[in-house]
Scaffold this active site. Structure first.
Site, PDB file in Angstrom:
ATOM      1  N   GLU A   1      -2.937   6.253  -5.499  1.00 53.42           N
ATOM      2  CA  GLU A   1      -2.599   6.943  -4.246  1.00 53.42           C
ATOM      3  C   GLU A   1      -1.174   7.492  -4.301  1.00 53.42           C
ATOM      4  O   GLU A   1      -0.908   8.596  -3.821  1.00 53.42           O
ATOM      5  CB  GLU A   1      -2.799   5.986  -3.060  1.00 53.42           C
ATOM      6  CG  GLU A   1      -4.292   5.712  -2.817  1.00 53.42           C
ATOM      7  CD  GLU A   1      -4.569   4.574  -1.860  1.00 53.42           C
ATOM      8  OE1 GLU A   1      -3.972   3.491  -2.041  1.00 53.42           O
ATOM      9  OE2 GLU A   1      -5.387   4.755  -0.946  1.00 53.42           O
TER      10      GLU A   1
ATOM     11  N   GLU B   1     -10.631  -0.446  -5.213  1.00 50.49           N
ATOM     12  CA  GLU B   1     -10.518  -1.343  -4.046  1.00 50.49           C
ATOM     13  C   GLU B   1     -11.836  -2.000  -3.658  1.00 50.49           C
ATOM     14  O   GLU B   1     -11.856  -3.169  -3.253  1.00 50.49           O
ATOM     15  CB  GLU B   1      -9.954  -0.574  -2.841  1.00 50.49           C
ATOM     16  CG  GLU B   1      -8.466  -0.258  -2.935  1.00 50.49           C
ATOM     17  CD  GLU B   1      -8.161   1.044  -3.651  1.00 50.49           C
ATOM     18  OE1 GLU B   1      -9.049   1.573  -4.354  1.00 50.49           O
ATOM     19  OE2 GLU B   1      -7.025   1.540  -3.516  1.00 50.49           O
TER      20      GLU B   1
HETATM   21  N1  3HC Z   1      -1.597  -7.459  -7.587  1.00 47.26           N
HETATM   22  C1  3HC Z   1      -1.137  -8.682  -7.919  1.00 47.26           C
HETATM   23  N2  3HC Z   1      -1.282  -9.222  -9.149  1.00 47.26           N
HETATM   24  C2  3HC Z   1      -1.922  -8.477 -10.057  1.00 47.26           C
HETATM   25  C3  3HC Z   1      -2.426  -7.201  -9.779  1.00 47.26           C
HETATM   26  C4  3HC Z   1      -2.238  -6.684  -8.471  1.00 47.26           C
HETATM   27  N3  3HC Z   1      -2.664  -5.481  -8.124  1.00 47.26           N
HETATM   28  N4  3HC Z   1      -3.039  -6.718 -10.882  1.00 47.26           N
HETATM   29  C5  3HC Z   1      -2.893  -7.659 -11.822  1.00 47.26           C
HETATM   30  N5  3HC Z   1      -2.222  -8.718 -11.335  1.00 47.26           N
HETATM   31  C6  3HC Z   1      -1.803  -9.931 -12.051  1.00 47.26           C
HETATM   32  C7  3HC Z   1      -2.972 -10.753 -12.543  1.00 47.26           C
HETATM   33  O1  3HC Z   1      -3.402 -11.664 -11.558  1.00 47.26           O
HETATM   34  C8  3HC Z   1      -2.379 -11.433 -13.755  1.00 47.26           C
HETATM   35  O2  3HC Z   1      -1.598 -12.511 -13.293  1.00 47.26           O
HETATM   36  P1  3HC Z   1      -1.482 -13.858 -14.176  1.00 47.26           P
HETATM   37  O3  3HC Z   1      -0.897 -13.443 -15.482  1.00 47.26           O
HETATM   38  O4  3HC Z   1      -0.622 -14.729 -13.352  1.00 47.26           O
HETATM   39  O5  3HC Z   1      -2.884 -14.367 -14.322  1.00 47.26           O
HETATM   40  C9  3HC Z   1      -1.423 -10.391 -14.318  1.00 47.26           C
HETATM   41  O6  3HC Z   1      -1.164  -9.501 -13.244  1.00 47.26           O
HETATM   42  C10 3HC Z   1      -1.974  -9.600 -15.473  1.00 47.26           C
HETATM   43  O7  3HC Z   1      -3.240  -9.085 -15.088  1.00 47.26           O
HETATM   44  P2  3HC Z   1      -4.486  -9.076 -16.084  1.00 47.26           P
HETATM   45  O8  3HC Z   1      -4.601 -10.394 -16.751  1.00 47.26           O
HETATM   46  O9  3HC Z   1      -5.643  -8.574 -15.324  1.00 47.26           O
HETATM   47  O10 3HC Z   1      -3.967  -8.014 -17.160  1.00 47.26           O
HETATM   48  P3  3HC Z   1      -4.773  -6.916 -17.953  1.00 47.26           P
HETATM   49  O11 3HC Z   1      -3.773  -6.259 -18.782  1.00 47.26           O
HETATM   50  O12 3HC Z   1      -5.988  -7.519 -18.563  1.00 47.26           O
HETATM   51  O13 3HC Z   1      -5.297  -5.880 -16.842  1.00 47.26           O
HETATM   52  C11 3HC Z   1      -5.153  -4.410 -14.934  1.00 47.26           C
HETATM   53  C12 3HC Z   1      -4.401  -5.105 -16.111  1.00 47.26           C
HETATM   54  C13 3HC Z   1      -6.182  -3.424 -15.488  1.00 47.26           C
HETATM   55  C14 3HC Z   1      -4.122  -3.687 -14.119  1.00 47.26           C
HETATM   56  C15 3HC Z   1      -5.867  -5.479 -14.097  1.00 47.26           C
HETATM   57  O14 3HC Z   1      -4.958  -6.512 -13.797  1.00 47.26           O
HETATM   58  C16 3HC Z   1      -6.424  -4.979 -12.794  1.00 47.26           C
HETATM   59  O15 3HC Z   1      -7.486  -4.400 -12.758  1.00 47.26           O
HETATM   60  N6  3HC Z   1      -5.697  -5.248 -11.686  1.00 47.26           N
HETATM   61  C17 3HC Z   1      -6.172  -4.955 -10.362  1.00 47.26           C
HETATM   62  C18 3HC Z   1      -6.049  -3.499 -10.021  1.00 47.26           C
HETATM   63  C19 3HC Z   1      -6.517  -3.243  -8.617  1.00 47.26           C
HETATM   64  O16 3HC Z   1      -7.543  -3.727  -8.181  1.00 47.26           O
HETATM   65  N7  3HC Z   1      -5.745  -2.453  -7.870  1.00 47.26           N
HETATM   66  C20 3HC Z   1      -6.046  -2.139  -6.535  1.00 47.26           C
HETATM   67  C21 3HC Z   1      -5.363  -3.101  -5.635  1.00 47.26           C
HETATM   68  S1  3HC Z   1      -5.825  -2.860  -3.945  1.00 47.26           S
HETATM   69  C22 3HC Z   1      -4.910  -1.527  -3.438  1.00 47.26           C
HETATM   70  O17 3HC Z   1      -4.188  -0.958  -4.207  1.00 47.26           O
HETATM   71  C23 3HC Z   1      -5.029  -1.163  -2.006  1.00 47.26           C
HETATM   72  C24 3HC Z   1      -4.426   0.168  -1.716  1.00 47.26           C
HETATM   73  O18 3HC Z   1      -5.423   1.139  -1.595  1.00 47.26           O
HETATM   74  C25 3HC Z   1      -3.597   0.131  -0.464  1.00 47.26           C
END
Ligand code: 3HC
Ligand code: NAI
Length: 708
Positions: free
Chosen positions: A109, A129
């Site tokens: 976004e 999301e």
């Molecule tokens: N918020 C908080 N913590 C997060 C995070 C996030 N968005 N994304 C990842 N983390 C944390 C994980 O919990 C993990 O923590 P840990 O080491 O303590 O276990 C650490 O970051 C590393 O994450 P991964 O182990 O998943 O690392 P990868 O390299 O395998 O993957 C990634 C990276 C592809 C970015 C994956 O973490 C992911 O898909 N994250 C979520 C992305 C997501 O869903 N974003 C949307 C959030 S909702 C939003 O944005 C609402 C908006 O519209 C207002």
């Protein structure tokens, strides 16, 4: 400016760098830092343009999900990103988003509010999301259709899967793909566009289509959600929000999106899916195995047995780029096994999942052999021969003689003791269970079974290796059935009891299917083969306590040769396309058997079916948790979601029980105990937590604190 965002100058270009490891989430301080950087950009007359970039491995991976969790449970409020995104978009100096790694959710976004986007070929962008039970909350549903067109925006917002930078470029989301260093490329691009007008995404409308064009897109998307994301509310809300983008002006569309976002955020589904998100990461953390534990390199593997599981496991290894030797007892079995592997790959090509070239490369990695000699050089062996202790011990004794020191010797057994199997070797520290689920090349779960002597290096390697295989590895202890099947046993038992008490096959299966299970328990039995459980029950009959009710209808079916799909009949009848057909004759038969056994017939409600089956699962889960065979309640949730078709939006069985309230679950278990006897003895942990007003999550947290 907060330490999470830096602003530097490179001649006439301002560089805004987000520095919030590990994924540059938009945690408190990050939006404020970006806002201050925009102020500086505007103030400094030397600056003509800015590049917004992430440090470390990625651009912005979205809002901070920990903060969203707090907001969902009313423990925090957030100002929201919308004002910041308008500020970026209204900035009279162009801002270029420079994307590497992932631009997800709020990150996407932010990028869309910038005036241009450049990206490395290796990056991905998306609005995931819905996978957290929410929808984009910072105008993603409004800006994405303006950039990518309505059909793609609906798909991305409703399904949540990211797309590659290449596809994003084709669609017009990304303006330029960068080779080489991202910042250098982004600055060169910034210089090119410095004098040009700053394009505002929200003012674009040429891709928004007409009502006539869009109506079938939204109808198809809604239908798709009903089929593929059964029971989930967020995907439908996401479609509504994108639809608003096509019908009302941007500002009004944002208000509609906000309303839907705020409705989804505190929903039980969002809480459950956020629990699953963090749970999938938590299961990788083993309290007594530090992160620095050395990993044994696994470059080559061997599989013993090329049956249903051995064949699938060989494909999993080959798909991950590991050359694999597959051993069988005789030529006919080896040919059959290889034939099945080839057939499975051919089907994937037919369905368009893999190209022929990819399949050829993978097939080349699988080498059939009748001798174990070649296993002398492999780093990992996975045994998948018939389920029999004597045979498995014989195979492990042979492997012990042949394999090099330090090679990992794993068994795919589903019921046998890893310690017993390890006792056939002189290196029990190298022996471990790797319990794949059928079909092994499809199911994400890998239960990793720790024997009493298994070394930390071997455990750490298997946990790490599970990721390489595209699996979710969950470490479990060595009890009968391990965690998943041990819990599954009472679940299936209750489903058969319910039939014997008067429910029909369809009533049992549809109650659990409607709850959200991928399949009803009886249909699962038919798929796996009813003889699997029958054989196990016969083998362990001597352990059953006398006088305790046991289900019998399944065994009777097996005696009749109704073993499930493979024999054309089990709980259901099957046509030539393996489509299930209800069988009234079976209902009549079960009624007759029940009458002979003196079991009272009654009408059974859907609620009772769900409670009986699921609370049996939860009660056993509570025992497993207290006995320490599962590390945390969430481990069982992740096992059930990835291996047994439990709906993720209900968070897994233990989370589900927490949300119902353990007191309520306990009272229901007590009532079943009174009605049905000893098998329903409440697990001591369930009783204690219910009485203390606690949850399984509380218990796991207390355990973690005590271990520190
Ligand atoms: N918020 C908080 N913590 C997060 C995070 C996030 N968005 N994304 C990842 N983390 C944390 C994980 O919990 C993990 O923590 P840990 O080491 O303590 O276990 C650490 O970051 C590393 O994450 P991964 O182990 O998943 O690392 P990868 O390299 O395998 O993957 C990634 C990276 C592809 C970015 C994956 O973490 C992911 O898909 N994250 C979520 C992305 C997501 O869903 N974003 C949307 C959030 S909702 C939003 O944005 C609402 C908006 O519209 C207002
Ligand atoms: P299967 O019967 O399909 O295959 C077993 C294969 O092992 C046969 O092809 C047989 O020829 C071969 N074999 C027997 N002795 C051998 C030997 N000495 N050397 C080499 N090969 C030999 O059985 P399946 O279903 O693949 O099960 C294998 C193991 O996986 C069992 O331990 C089972 O409990 C476990 N398992 C099975 C699951 C399933 O759904 N089928 C799920 C998870 C685990």
């Amino acid at each position: 400016m907060s330490g999470l965002v830096q602003f530097t100058k490179s001649k006439d270009i301002g560089v805004i760098t987000i520095n919030n490891p590990p994924v540059n989430a938009l945690s408190p301080g990050v939006p404020e830092g970006i806002s201050e950087a925009i102020d500086q950009l505007l103030k400094d007359d030397e600056l003509k343009v800015a590049v917004l970039i992430g440090s470390g491995n990625t651009f912005i991976a979205g809002a901070d999900i920990k903060e969203l969790e707090k907001m969902a449970s009313g423990k925090a409020r957030e100002a929201g990103l919308l004002p910041l995104l308008l500020k970026i978009e209204d900035c009279r100096k162009p801002v270029v988003a420079a994307i590497h790694g992932t631009a997800l959710g709020g990150g996407m976004e932010v990028a869309m509010a910038c005036h241009y986007r450049v990206a490395l070929h290796s990056s991905n962008v998306g609005q995931p999301e819905v996978q957290l039970g929410i929808i984009p909350g910072a105008a993603g549903t409004q800006r994405l259709p303006r950039l990518a067109g309505v059909a793609k925006a609906v798909e991305m917002c409703a399904e949540g899967n990211p797309i590659t930078a290449e596809e994003a470029y084709q669609l017009g989301i990304v303006d330029k793909l960068i080779d080489g260093d991202l910042l250098t490329g982004a600055m060169a691009f910034a210089r090119e566009i410095a004098g040009k007008p700053a394009l505002k995404t929200r003012e674009r409308s040429n891709k928004l289509g007409t009502r006539e064009q869009n109506a079938p897109i939204f109808a198809a998307a809604r239908e798709n959600v009903r089929k593929k994301q059964r029971g989930r509310i967020a995907p439908l809300a996401a479609i509504d929000a994108v639809e608003a983008a096509t019908k009302v002006p941007f500002e009004e569309g944002c208000q509609i999106e906000q309303k839907l976002f705020i409705e989804c955020l505190p929903s039980p589904q969002a809480k459950a899916l956020m629990h699953v998100f963090f749970g999938e990461r938590e299961v990788a953390k083993i309290p007594d195995i530090p992160k620095a534990t050395p990993i044994i390199p696994v470059k080559t593997a061997g599989v013993v047995g090329a049956g249903t599981m051995g064949g699938g496991i060989s494909m999993v290894l080959a798909n991950a780029g590991i050359p694999v030797l597959v051993n069988e007892a005789d030529q006919a079995a080896l040919d059959r096994g290889m034939g099945n592997i080839q057939k499975n790959y051919a089907n994937s090509v037919k369905r368009g999942r893999f190209t022929q070239q990819l399949v050829d490369e993978r097939l080349k990695r699988i080498q059939p052999t009748l001798s174990l000699e070649g296993f002398a050089n492999v780093d990992l062996v996975i045994e998948a021969v018939f389920e029999g202790l004597a045979l498995k011990k014989e195979v492990f004794a042979q492997l012990d003689k042949i394999c090099k020191p330090g090679a990992i010797l794993a068994s795919n057994t589903s019921t046998l003791s890893i310690d017993e199997i390890a006792s056939a070797t002189h290196r029990p520290e190298s022996v471990i269970g790797t319990h794949f689920f059928s079909p092994a090349n499809v199911m994400r779960l890998l239960e990793i079974v720790r024997g009493k002597a298994t070394s930390k290096e071997v455990i750490a390697t298997c946990m790490e290796f599970s990721k390489k295989l595209g699996k979710v590895g969950v470490l479990v202890g060595n009890c009968r059935g391990f965690v998943g099947n041990r819990m599954f046993h009472p679940y299936v038992r209750e489903s058969v009891f319910l039939l014997e008490e008067g429910a029909t096959v369809q009533e049992v299966d549809s109650a659990l299917y409607d709850f959200g299970m991928a399949m009803g328990p009886l249909a699962v039995g038919d798929l796996a083969g009813l003889d699997v459980g029958w054989r196990i029950r016969k083998e362990y009959r001597h352990l059953e306590k006398l006088g305790i009710r046991q289900p019998f209808a399944g065994d009777r079916l097996c005696e009749m040769g109704r073993l499930g799909q493979k024999t054309g009949a089990g709980w259901y009848k099957y046509d030539e396309n393996r489509r299930a057909i209800p069988d009234p004759e079976l209902t009549a038969l079960v009624r007759k058997w029940a009458a002979e056994a003196g079991i009272l017939q009654r009408r059974i409600s859907r609620e009772e079916i769900v409670d009986r089956c699921l609370y049996a699962l939860v009660n056993e889960g509570a025992r497993i948790l207290e006995e320490g065979y599962a590390l945390r309640a969430v481990d069982m949730d992740i096992i059930y979601i990835n291996g047994y078709g439990f709906p993720a939006h209900r968070g897994g069985p233990m989370w589900y029980a927490d949300t119902v309230g353990l007191k309520n679950v306990y009272n229901r278990v007590l009532a079943f105990h009174k009605q049905h006897g000893e098998l329903w003895e409440p697990a001591p942990l369930l009783k204690r937590l219910a009485e203390e007003g606690k949850t399984f999550v509380d218990y796991s947290q207390e355990q973690r604190a005590a271990a520190r």
